[in-house]
Write a protein that holds these residues in place. Structure first.
Motif, PDB file in Angstrom:
ATOM      1  N   TRP A 156       0.849  -1.192   0.000  1.00  0.00           N
ATOM      2  CA  TRP A 156       0.000   0.000   0.000  1.00  0.00           C
ATOM      3  C   TRP A 156       0.876   1.229   0.000  1.00  0.00           C
ATOM      4  N   ASP A 157       0.603   2.123  -0.925  1.00  0.00           N
ATOM      5  CA  ASP A 157       1.272   3.410  -0.942  1.00  0.00           C
ATOM      6  C   ASP A 157       0.403   4.372  -0.148  1.00  0.00           C
ATOM      7  N   ALA A 158       1.002   5.139   0.757  1.00  0.00           N
ATOM      8  CA  ALA A 158       0.215   6.030   1.613  1.00  0.00           C
ATOM      9  C   ALA A 158      -0.633   6.995   0.798  1.00  0.00           C
ATOM     10  N   THR A 159      -0.173   7.364  -0.390  1.00  0.00           N
ATOM     11  CA  THR A 159      -0.942   8.311  -1.202  1.00  0.00           C
ATOM     12  C   THR A 159      -2.254   7.714  -1.691  1.00  0.00           C
ATOM     13  N   PHE A 160      -2.387   6.382  -1.677  1.00  0.00           N
ATOM     14  CA  PHE A 160      -3.655   5.769  -2.080  1.00  0.00           C
ATOM     15  C   PHE A 160      -4.782   6.106  -1.101  1.00  0.00           C
ATOM     16  N   THR A 161      -4.422   6.556   0.104  1.00  0.00           N
ATOM     17  CA  THR A 161      -5.441   6.876   1.101  1.00  0.00           C
ATOM     18  C   THR A 161      -6.376   7.976   0.598  1.00  0.00           C
ATOM     19  N   THR A 232     -10.164  -1.450  -5.642  1.00  0.00           N
ATOM     20  CA  THR A 232      -9.736  -2.599  -6.447  1.00  0.00           C
ATOM     21  C   THR A 232      -8.455  -2.280  -7.208  1.00  0.00           C
ATOM     22  N   ALA A 233      -8.376  -1.062  -7.745  1.00  0.00           N
ATOM     23  CA  ALA A 233      -7.211  -0.676  -8.545  1.00  0.00           C
ATOM     24  C   ALA A 233      -5.935  -0.611  -7.722  1.00  0.00           C
ATOM     25  N   THR A 234      -6.041  -0.444  -6.395  1.00  0.00           N
ATOM     26  CA  THR A 234      -4.843  -0.337  -5.562  1.00  0.00           C
ATOM     27  C   THR A 234      -4.356  -1.684  -5.053  1.00  0.00           C
ATOM     28  N   ARG A 235      -5.081  -2.748  -5.329  1.00  0.00           N
ATOM     29  CA  ARG A 235      -4.630  -4.069  -4.887  1.00  0.00           C
ATOM     30  C   ARG A 235      -3.302  -4.426  -5.551  1.00  0.00           C
ATOM     31  N   SER A 236      -2.377  -4.912  -4.750  1.00  0.00           N
ATOM     32  CA  SER A 236      -1.033  -5.177  -5.279  1.00  0.00           C
ATOM     33  C   SER A 236      -1.027  -6.238  -6.369  1.00  0.00           C
ATOM     34  N   ASP A 237      -2.040  -7.128  -6.361  1.00  0.00           N
ATOM     35  CA  ASP A 237      -2.071  -8.179  -7.377  1.00  0.00           C
ATOM     36  C   ASP A 237      -2.759  -7.721  -8.661  1.00  0.00           C
ATOM     37  N   LEU A 238      -3.309  -6.510  -8.658  1.00  0.00           N
ATOM     38  CA  LEU A 238      -4.022  -6.020  -9.844  1.00  0.00           C
ATOM     39  C   LEU A 238      -3.384  -4.782 -10.473  1.00  0.00           C
ATOM     40  N   ARG A 239      -2.763  -3.950  -9.665  1.00  0.00           N
ATOM     41  CA  ARG A 239      -2.230  -2.715 -10.242  1.00  0.00           C
ATOM     42  C   ARG A 239      -0.898  -2.976 -10.930  1.00  0.00           C
ATOM     43  N   GLN A 240      -0.546  -2.038 -11.804  1.00  0.00           N
ATOM     44  CA  GLN A 240       0.707  -2.149 -12.532  1.00  0.00           C
ATOM     45  C   GLN A 240       1.883  -1.816 -11.619  1.00  0.00           C
ATOM     46  N   ALA A 241       3.016  -2.398 -11.876  1.00  0.00           N
ATOM     47  CA  ALA A 241       4.198  -2.164 -11.047  1.00  0.00           C
ATOM     48  C   ALA A 241       4.574  -0.686 -11.060  1.00  0.00           C
ATOM     49  N   GLY A 242       4.802  -0.154  -9.869  1.00  0.00           N
ATOM     50  CA  GLY A 242       5.203   1.247  -9.758  1.00  0.00           C
ATOM     51  C   GLY A 242       4.082   2.240  -9.878  1.00  0.00           C
ATOM     52  N   ASP A 243       2.838   1.785  -9.931  1.00  0.00           N
ATOM     53  CA  ASP A 243       1.705   2.704 -10.050  1.00  0.00           C
ATOM     54  C   ASP A 243       1.642   3.649  -8.850  1.00  0.00           C
ATOM     55  N   SER A 244       1.402   4.928  -9.132  1.00  0.00           N
ATOM     56  CA  SER A 244       1.136   5.913  -8.088  1.00  0.00           C
ATOM     57  C   SER A 244      -0.320   6.331  -8.169  1.00  0.00           C
ATOM     58  N   ASP A 245      -0.758   7.119  -7.204  1.00  0.00           N
ATOM     59  CA  ASP A 245      -2.131   7.628  -7.241  1.00  0.00           C
ATOM     60  C   ASP A 245      -2.370   8.443  -8.508  1.00  0.00           C
ATOM     61  N   MET A 246      -1.367   9.188  -8.934  1.00  0.00           N
ATOM     62  CA  MET A 246      -1.494  10.013 -10.135  1.00  0.00           C
ATOM     63  C   MET A 246      -1.664   9.148 -11.382  1.00  0.00           C
ATOM     64  N   ASP A 247      -0.954   8.019 -11.446  1.00  0.00           N
ATOM     65  CA  ASP A 247      -1.085   7.116 -12.598  1.00  0.00           C
ATOM     66  C   ASP A 247      -2.504   6.566 -12.697  1.00  0.00           C
ATOM     67  N   ILE A 248      -3.057   6.143 -11.568  1.00  0.00           N
ATOM     68  CA  ILE A 248      -4.401   5.570 -11.566  1.00  0.00           C
ATOM     69  C   ILE A 248      -5.437   6.619 -11.945  1.00  0.00           C
ATOM     70  N   LEU A 249      -5.326   7.811 -11.387  1.00  0.00           N
ATOM     71  CA  LEU A 249      -6.286   8.871 -11.697  1.00  0.00           C
ATOM     72  C   LEU A 249      -6.235   9.253 -13.175  1.00  0.00           C
TER      73      LEU A 249
END
Length: 374
Positions: A156-161, A232-249
């Motif tokens: 979990w990246d703290a920025t996902f909060t 769901t997008a922040t799950r470590s088994d689903l998100r892309q390696a190195g993803d940040s909150d900015m990448d997902i948004l």
């Protein structure tokens, strides 16, 4: 004609014959009132036009409108460490001081509490201060374990909060702000913008090569469906390696977000240290006026690599190498840049009773080794 006969035509009343004015009584009152009014305007130096009410334009709703239900809107902050808890409290202090009317919400780990057990129990002290002094609604949540970026098994990246803001269904609109900022003006006007699921700024420092959204400020409409999608997008088994909150948004909203002006809401502290301002201004011909830029900004975000964040002291050698320089006796950039950091550190001490963290090593140890090897 008889000596006592009435005159052939009745005499018309005059001031001379009656001793009274020929003006009706209502007219006299009106003229007296007008004379007093214009005498008052002359004495106070006001324009006659100033006494008539002006209807505000339809496209510019007044923030003082009595029918705005401010409890429908909220500023959103989260904290996962003492340093960022202090930052959040500083943001709420500024909003309170600047007269913001919207609610204030703070998410924090449910392992923390508001029982102050000692003089050094800083987290509990700050939570209580936020609630009692600045009217912040405290929301304990289950925040997953945080790991530093770069670890292979990052859960979990703290920025996902910040994605938990979409779960604040009590509100029609929520404004998330990164906490490493100085708020110069309250931002209540953003809640009155036309409806849009998400409003963000461009990451202007990447323009024109990359057209990306910045996650430093997000105006959003809470949604249970969006909240679940983000979780769901922040799950470590689903998100892309190195993803940040900015990448997902950006994957979700790059083409649909309402774009906010970065000149007002996205000023970075390093803008007073760099030489080229065309990305911030939007062109290469307008002159750079640091005082006007600061005056027009609603907040300043501290981003100044290789300088650390403002709650960490500067290494003296780094400051000597990289701080802004005066140009032909014009020291405005240098003075503004240094005053932003001085102000942050002073308020941090006054509000949170925290001193700045020690300066890191400069140059970093691994960089020193590379330089010596080269």
């Amino acid at each position: 004609m008889s000596r006592f006969s009435p005159p052939p035509h009745p005499l018309k009343p005059t001031i001379r014959t009656t001793g009274r004015s020929i003006l009706p009584r209502r007219s006299r009152y009106l003229y007296v009132a007008l004379a007093l009014l214009f005498g008052y305007l002359w004495f106070t130096g006001r324009s006659p036009a100033s006494i008539f009410p002006r209807r505000p334009p339809q496209h510019a709703p007044s923030l003082r409108h009595k029918n705005i239900g401010w409890s429908r809107y909220a500023y959103f902050q989260y904290a996962t460490s003492t340093a960022y808890l202090c930052n959040a409290v500083m943001v709420f202090e500024a909003l309170d001081r600047l007269g913001s009317k919207a609610d204030r919400v703070l998410l924090y780990p449910d392992q923390w509490d508001t029982r102050i057990e000692s003089l050094t129990d800083r987290d509990s002290q700050l939570l209580v201060k936020a609630r009692e002094w600045y009217k912040v609604k405290l929301v304990p949540v289950d925040i997953p374990i945080t790991h530093d970026r770069g670890q292979e098994e990052e859960e979990w990246d703290a920025t996902f909060t910040k994605f938990m803001a979409w779960g604040q269904s009590k509100y029609e609109r929520v404004l998330h702000l990164d906490s490493d900022i100085t708020v110069l003006k309250h931002l209540d006007e953003l809640f009155l913008l036309p409806r849009s699921p998400v409003s963000m700024m461009r990451a202007h420092w990447n323009l024109p090569d990359k057209r990306l959204l910045s996650s430093r400020l997000i105006l959003l409409q809470p949604s249970g469906d969006e909240f679940e999608r983000f979780m769901t997008a922040t799950r470590s088994d689903l998100r892309q390696a190195g993803d940040s909150d900015m990448d997902i948004l950006n994957r979700y909203y790059i083409d649909t977000a309402m774009v906010l002006p970065h000149q007002s809401y996205g000023l970075l502290s390093n803008e007073f240290r760099v030489e080229d301002h065309k990305h911030f201004i939007g062109n290469s011909f307008e002159p750079w006026d640091p005082e006007k830029v600061l005056q027009d900004a609603s907040l300043v975000h501290f981003l100044d690599e290789p300088f650390p964040k403002p709650w960490v002291m500067w290494p003296p050698t780094l400051y000597a190498e990289k701080h802004p320089q005066c140009k032909a006796e014009d020291c405005r950039n240098k003075n503004i840049w240094e005053s932003l950091y001085d102000d942050f550190r002073t308020r941090r001490k006054d509000i949170c009773a925290l001193l700045s963290a020690p300066a890191p090593e400069w140059p970093p140890r691994n960089q020193s080794k590379r330089l010596s090897a080269g």
